[in-house]
Design an enzyme around this catalytic site. Structure first.
Site, PDB file in Angstrom:
ATOM      1  N   MET A  30     -12.097 -80.880  -1.817  1.00  0.00           N
ATOM      2  CA  MET A  30     -13.134 -80.423  -1.264  1.00  0.00           C
ATOM      3  C   MET A  30     -12.980 -78.712  -1.294  1.00  0.00           C
ATOM      4  O   MET A  30     -13.369 -77.867  -0.812  1.00  0.00           O
ATOM      5  CB  MET A  30     -13.634 -80.655   0.218  1.00  0.00           C
ATOM      6  N   LEU A  33      -8.146 -74.421  -1.335  1.00  0.00           N
ATOM      7  CA  LEU A  33      -7.283 -74.837  -1.807  1.00  0.00           C
ATOM      8  C   LEU A  33      -6.166 -73.782  -1.474  1.00  0.00           C
ATOM      9  O   LEU A  33      -5.907 -72.429  -0.706  1.00  0.00           O
ATOM     10  CB  LEU A  33      -6.645 -74.408  -3.601  1.00  0.00           C
ATOM     11  N   ALA A  35      -1.150 -74.613  -0.246  1.00  0.00           N
ATOM     12  CA  ALA A  35      -0.322 -74.982  -1.365  1.00  0.00           C
ATOM     13  C   ALA A  35      -0.052 -76.142  -1.891  1.00  0.00           C
ATOM     14  O   ALA A  35       0.177 -77.282  -2.649  1.00  0.00           O
ATOM     15  CB  ALA A  35       1.134 -74.424  -0.916  1.00  0.00           C
ATOM     16  N   HIS A  37      -2.508 -78.527  -1.973  1.00  0.00           N
ATOM     17  CA  HIS A  37      -3.712 -78.976  -3.645  1.00  0.00           C
ATOM     18  C   HIS A  37      -2.541 -78.620  -4.421  1.00  0.00           C
ATOM     19  O   HIS A  37      -2.424 -79.610  -5.670  1.00  0.00           O
ATOM     20  CB  HIS A  37      -4.792 -77.901  -2.859  1.00  0.00           C
ATOM     21  N   GLU A 150      -1.190 -88.428   0.591  1.00  0.00           N
ATOM     22  CA  GLU A 150      -0.025 -88.413   2.280  1.00  0.00           C
ATOM     23  C   GLU A 150      -1.260 -87.834   3.692  1.00  0.00           C
ATOM     24  O   GLU A 150      -1.163 -88.762   4.331  1.00  0.00           O
ATOM     25  CB  GLU A 150       1.355 -88.406   2.048  1.00  0.00           C
ATOM     26  N   GLN A 155      -7.001 -92.436   4.210  1.00  0.00           N
ATOM     27  CA  GLN A 155      -8.262 -91.907   3.159  1.00  0.00           C
ATOM     28  C   GLN A 155      -7.227 -92.740   2.077  1.00  0.00           C
ATOM     29  O   GLN A 155      -7.711 -93.755   0.609  1.00  0.00           O
ATOM     30  CB  GLN A 155      -8.504 -90.367   3.396  1.00  0.00           C
ATOM     31  N   VAL A 178       2.401 -81.729   2.078  1.00  0.00           N
ATOM     32  CA  VAL A 178       3.346 -80.157   2.007  1.00  0.00           C
ATOM     33  C   VAL A 178       3.176 -79.690   3.609  1.00  0.00           C
ATOM     34  O   VAL A 178       1.549 -79.609   3.723  1.00  0.00           O
ATOM     35  CB  VAL A 178       2.313 -79.542   1.230  1.00  0.00           C
ATOM     36  N   SER A 187      -3.580 -77.319   5.502  1.00  0.00           N
ATOM     37  CA  SER A 187      -5.373 -77.772   5.421  1.00  0.00           C
ATOM     38  C   SER A 187      -6.136 -76.438   5.338  1.00  0.00           C
ATOM     39  O   SER A 187      -5.665 -75.900   5.625  1.00  0.00           O
ATOM     40  CB  SER A 187      -5.531 -78.758   6.805  1.00  0.00           C
ATOM     41  N   SER A 188      -7.180 -77.209   4.592  1.00  0.00           N
ATOM     42  CA  SER A 188      -8.300 -75.780   4.661  1.00  0.00           C
ATOM     43  C   SER A 188      -8.673 -75.584   5.876  1.00  0.00           C
ATOM     44  O   SER A 188      -9.221 -74.590   6.261  1.00  0.00           O
ATOM     45  CB  SER A 188      -9.557 -76.495   3.418  1.00  0.00           C
TER      46      SER A 188
HETATM   47  P1  AMP Z   1      -9.141 -82.083   0.670  1.00  0.00           P
HETATM   48  O1  AMP Z   1      -9.901 -80.802   0.009  1.00  0.00           O
HETATM   49  O2  AMP Z   1      -8.867 -81.998   1.843  1.00  0.00           O
HETATM   50  O3  AMP Z   1     -10.284 -83.126   0.629  1.00  0.00           O
HETATM   51  O4  AMP Z   1      -7.868 -82.459  -0.032  1.00  0.00           O
HETATM   52  C1  AMP Z   1      -8.304 -83.248  -1.899  1.00  0.00           C
HETATM   53  C2  AMP Z   1      -6.772 -83.590  -1.627  1.00  0.00           C
HETATM   54  O5  AMP Z   1      -5.229 -82.562  -1.429  1.00  0.00           O
HETATM   55  C3  AMP Z   1      -6.660 -84.792  -0.772  1.00  0.00           C
HETATM   56  O6  AMP Z   1      -6.123 -85.661  -1.225  1.00  0.00           O
HETATM   57  C4  AMP Z   1      -5.597 -84.684   0.675  1.00  0.00           C
HETATM   58  O7  AMP Z   1      -4.775 -85.688   1.314  1.00  0.00           O
HETATM   59  C5  AMP Z   1      -4.836 -83.818  -0.340  1.00  0.00           C
HETATM   60  N1  AMP Z   1      -4.153 -82.433   0.469  1.00  0.00           N
HETATM   61  C6  AMP Z   1      -4.093 -81.563   1.624  1.00  0.00           C
HETATM   62  N2  AMP Z   1      -3.977 -81.296   2.679  1.00  0.00           N
HETATM   63  C7  AMP Z   1      -2.103 -81.454   2.098  1.00  0.00           C
HETATM   64  C8  AMP Z   1      -1.188 -81.451   1.952  1.00  0.00           C
HETATM   65  N3  AMP Z   1      -0.936 -80.553   3.129  1.00  0.00           N
HETATM   66  N4  AMP Z   1      -0.075 -81.855   1.626  1.00  0.00           N
HETATM   67  C9  AMP Z   1      -0.320 -82.990   0.533  1.00  0.00           C
HETATM   68  N5  AMP Z   1      -2.035 -83.330   0.258  1.00  0.00           N
HETATM   69  C10 AMP Z   1      -2.380 -82.586   0.617  1.00  0.00           C
END
Ligand code: AMP
Length: 281
Positions: A30, A33, A35, A37, A150, A155, A178, A187-188
């Site tokens: 989404m 981005l 590290a 992602h 993970e 999800q 990560v 997290s975003s």
């Molecule tokens: P999002 O943009 O939050 O929908 O995340 C896109 C993808 O990145 C999803 O598969 C998330 O699980 C993954 N993701 C987000 N944050 C992390 C993180 N800290 N470590 C690993 N994967 C992540």
């Protein structure tokens, strides 16, 4: 790196790869981005000849309109990062490209008990929204490999179930979470944390570590209560602190001889954070 906005342009670009018999890996995001992602993008590049990243803030998966409105959008920066990570193709569709039929009265999926526990319980409709967007993106991209994080463990299970429903033969790779150097899962949404809350947010990671080192010796109900109280004392509104079977996220009341996971969701000053950790073996 190609930046593509429409279904048609996407099909055109993908048909070039397909024509050459080259594999395609897909990382749905989404945007905003970080590290985490980018680690997924790197892992994807290692597993497929071409990497496709989507950036789409899916309105259908937000149960809270405020959360949707405040979701960070940083497209220019995202594109620079993806270019630096040698992404082949970025798909940035408008809502009508993904949902040409509109976003009302969409199909529903049988997601079983996964839809009613943990995130499913606290974000009604969320996983239907995830399944709806993922089905559309998967049908458009038809990847050989799908890479997800993970960090959003539930999800991942939902999407694995969707792949079964779709009879899709895509290989699913779950990338480990990560973390920042102090343990906070990237997290975003972390961008929205005020500096004091950012420091407190580490408590979620510390709580998971606490559960991991105590779960064999403390009754689960007691352990969950202790962690919940600590989080509340720091100013969090706690949705859940849970210990569950990894395979289906069935909540456990006592240790079982099966892969087990601790999961937490809590909100601080309007920013909702989730995290999870395998606690055995
Ligand atoms: P999002 O943009 O939050 O929908 O995340 C896109 C993808 O990145 C999803 O598969 C998330 O699980 C993954 N993701 C987000 N944050 C992390 C993180 N800290 N470590 C690993 N994967 C992540």
């Amino acid at each position: 790196m190609k930046v593509i906005h429409t279904r048609n342009a996407l099909q055109e670009a993908l048909s070039v790869y397909r024509g050459r018999g080259e594999t395609v890996g897909f990382v749905p995001t989404m945007g905003a981005l970080h590290a985490g992602h980018l680690a997924l993008v790197k892992a994807c590049r290692e597993q497929a000849a071409h990497t496709v990243v989507s950036i789409f803030v899916n309105p259908v998966q937000f149960n809270d309109p405020q959360d949707f409105a405040l979701y960070p959008r940083t497209l220019d920066d995202d594109l620079k990062l993806l270019d630096a990570y040698q992404t082949d193709l970025v798909f940035v569709p408008e809502v009508h490209e993904v949902y040409p039929e509109g976003t009302n009265e969409l199909e529903t999926y049988d997601l079983g008990s996964l839809e009613t526990v943990l995130e499913g319980k606290f974000r009604p409709g969320h996983f239907q929204g995830v399944a709806r967007v993922m089905r559309r993106l998967l049908e458009m991209i038809q990847p050989d490999v799908l890479v997800m994080g993970e960090k959003d463990y539930q999800q991942c299970l939902i999407v694995q179930q969707l792949l079964q429903i779709m009879h899709a033969s895509v290989r699913f790779y779950m990338h480990p979470t990560v973390r920042e150097s102090d343990g906070l899962a990237m997290s975003s949404r972390n961008r929205r944390l005020l500096p004091g809350d950012r420091k407190k947010a580490t408590l979620i990671y510390e709580s998971l570590m606490y559960i991991r080192s105590h779960w064999r010796y403390m009754p689960f109900a007691r352990l969950e209560a202790v962690v919940r109280e600590q989080l509340q004392a720091a100013g969090f509104v706690v949705d859940y602190v849970a210990i569950a079977r990894s395979v289906d996220l069935q909540i456990l009341q006592a240790p079982e001889d099966t892969e087990t996971r601790a999961l937490i969701a809590a909100t601080i000053q309007g920013v909702r954070l989730i995290d999870n950790m395998q606690i055995n073996p």
